[in-house]
Design an enzyme around this catalytic site. Sequence first.
Site, mmCIF file in Angstrom:
data_model
loop_
_atom_site.group_PDB
_atom_site.id
_atom_site.type_symbol
_atom_site.label_atom_id
_atom_site.label_comp_id
_atom_site.label_asym_id
_atom_site.label_seq_id
_atom_site.Cartn_x
_atom_site.Cartn_y
_atom_site.Cartn_z
ATOM 1 N N GLU A 1 0.844 -1.207 0.000
ATOM 2 C CA GLU A 1 0.000 0.000 0.000
ATOM 3 C C GLU A 1 0.884 1.265 0.000
ATOM 4 O O GLU A 1 1.886 1.326 0.714
ATOM 5 C CB GLU A 1 -0.881 0.002 1.258
ATOM 6 C CG GLU A 1 -1.796 1.211 1.363
ATOM 7 C CD GLU A 1 -2.607 1.238 2.665
ATOM 8 O OE1 GLU A 1 -2.221 0.549 3.635
ATOM 9 O OE2 GLU A 1 -3.624 1.950 2.693
ATOM 10 N N CYS A 8 -5.741 -2.533 2.193
ATOM 11 C CA CYS A 8 -5.454 -2.633 3.635
ATOM 12 C C CYS A 8 -6.675 -2.801 4.546
ATOM 13 O O CYS A 8 -7.182 -3.892 4.707
ATOM 14 C CB CYS A 8 -4.598 -1.464 4.100
ATOM 15 S SG CYS A 8 -3.909 -1.786 5.743
ATOM 16 N N LYS A 43 -9.491 2.635 -2.236
ATOM 17 C CA LYS A 43 -9.694 2.053 -0.889
ATOM 18 C C LYS A 43 -11.073 2.456 -0.358
ATOM 19 O O LYS A 43 -11.364 3.647 -0.239
ATOM 20 C CB LYS A 43 -8.588 2.577 0.023
ATOM 21 C CG LYS A 43 -8.600 2.056 1.439
ATOM 22 C CD LYS A 43 -7.297 2.479 2.129
ATOM 23 C CE LYS A 43 -7.207 2.030 3.559
ATOM 24 N NZ LYS A 43 -5.858 2.278 4.113
HETATM 25 N N1 LIG Z 1 -3.249 1.192 6.143
HETATM 26 C C1 LIG Z 1 -4.279 0.865 6.873
HETATM 27 O O1 LIG Z 1 -5.418 0.949 6.472
HETATM 28 N N2 LIG Z 1 -3.982 0.423 8.108
HETATM 29 C C2 LIG Z 1 -4.961 0.261 9.109
HETATM 30 C C3 LIG Z 1 -4.567 -0.728 10.120
HETATM 31 C C4 LIG Z 1 -4.954 -2.105 9.752
HETATM 32 O O2 LIG Z 1 -5.902 -2.286 8.994
HETATM 33 O O3 LIG Z 1 -4.332 -3.036 10.253
#
Ligand SMILES: NC(=O)NCCC(=O)O
Length: 428
Positions: A163, A277, A240
């Site tokens: 990401e 993510c 996203k």
């Molecule tokens: N980049 C992101 O969305 N991180 C959030 C934390 C997670 O989903 O573990």
Amino acid sequence: MAGAEWKSLEECLEKHLPLPDLQEVKRVLYGKELRTGRKRTGFYSPGLSLWPSQPSSPEPGLSSGCLAGSLSPTRAPSRKLDLPREAFEAASREDFELQGYAFEAAEEQLRRPRIVHVGLVQNRIPLPANAPVAEQVSALHRRIKAIVEVAAMCGVNIICFQEAWTMPFAFCTREKLPWTEFAESAEDGPTTRFCQKLAKNHDMVVVSPILERDSEHGDVLWNTAVVISNSGAVLGKTRKNHIPRVGDFNESTYYMEGNLGHPVFQTQFGRIAVNICYGRHHPLNWLMYSINGAEIIFNPSATIGALSESLWPIEARNAAIANHCFTCAINRVGTEHFPNEFTSGDGKKAHQDFGYFYGSSYVAAPDSSRTPGLSRSRDGLLVAKLDLNLCQQVNDVWNFKMTGRYEMYARELAEAVKSNYSPTIVKE
Ligand SMILES: NC(=O)NCCC(=O)O
């Protein structure tokens, strides 16, 4: 397959792992340690620990071999994949880990195997976060080019990066400059042009997750994955859908929830989607990509140990099982330090780093098998050979699509989101 003589996974781990390793394995497998109430292990009762405080010895007369299993036709563990020696040599020269695994499917009479090699890339940022923006981007381009060259030697058809791969994960800071300067056009920004060259040179589909600046629509920023065909053309982009509001993941300060739905990209090698993510915590997000026909769902991520390491091995793997598809979970590596202190809004001291990004990228299959993870600490390339026929084969055995009752849920959800909805709770 083991019978009663293989007592339990817990006992096996306790017997064979030194205590410090056992504690880490417990943390990842079971989340936080539960209150200790009894000394023996082997069963769980609420409020008691699954684990004794010290490893115990097995009861006499019981075998404690660590693996006894036969392969079932619908659940064969991934096996090691032979990769070219030059690829290992190049990976070693470039100082990154290279691992390869193959998933197999049963032979069919009417369809040939649908083989695709996917590559998952995890990496540290090569320069400190306070280096000039253009230098950081160039250093990341150079690093990824070297890894993609090795992926090409391994015959990778589709590669996915982590990401926001062109930048430090600076969203914890809540500062705008210089971080918003890393945002680029998805259609013709320097990173997309760089990836187009890679795609064309290596006949490889490239999934490139970036911070997108959409200058056609008011310069809005998005967290986007650009999908570039092996021809070098931009096939499209996906955004996203779910933005974290947890810990230091202050991402809503920078960009909005995606507005492109759940596109699936038909590539020469199979139908792919990208669940970025935090979207991996949302089963409906995976489901919609799968309903739209995704056979492989990439999950490029940036997540830290303290927050999510016990969720990591479960979520993408469960999504592969629940949706009869392959999933590819990718996380960045290392600790990133920022020039200015920030607080986490938790009453604790201000600090300058986000925490530890623990790598551990892996591929999961619809039959519940998965590859081992890449390391927690090194840059790496994971190559997995998939036979996409496995998706339909598992679907035909378990029928989750057929038994999913989507119409019922569509009706109930449509009611539940209305402001005058009152939940059905039956009371005495
Ligand atoms: N980049 C992101 O969305 N991180 C959030 C934390 C997670 O989903 O573990």
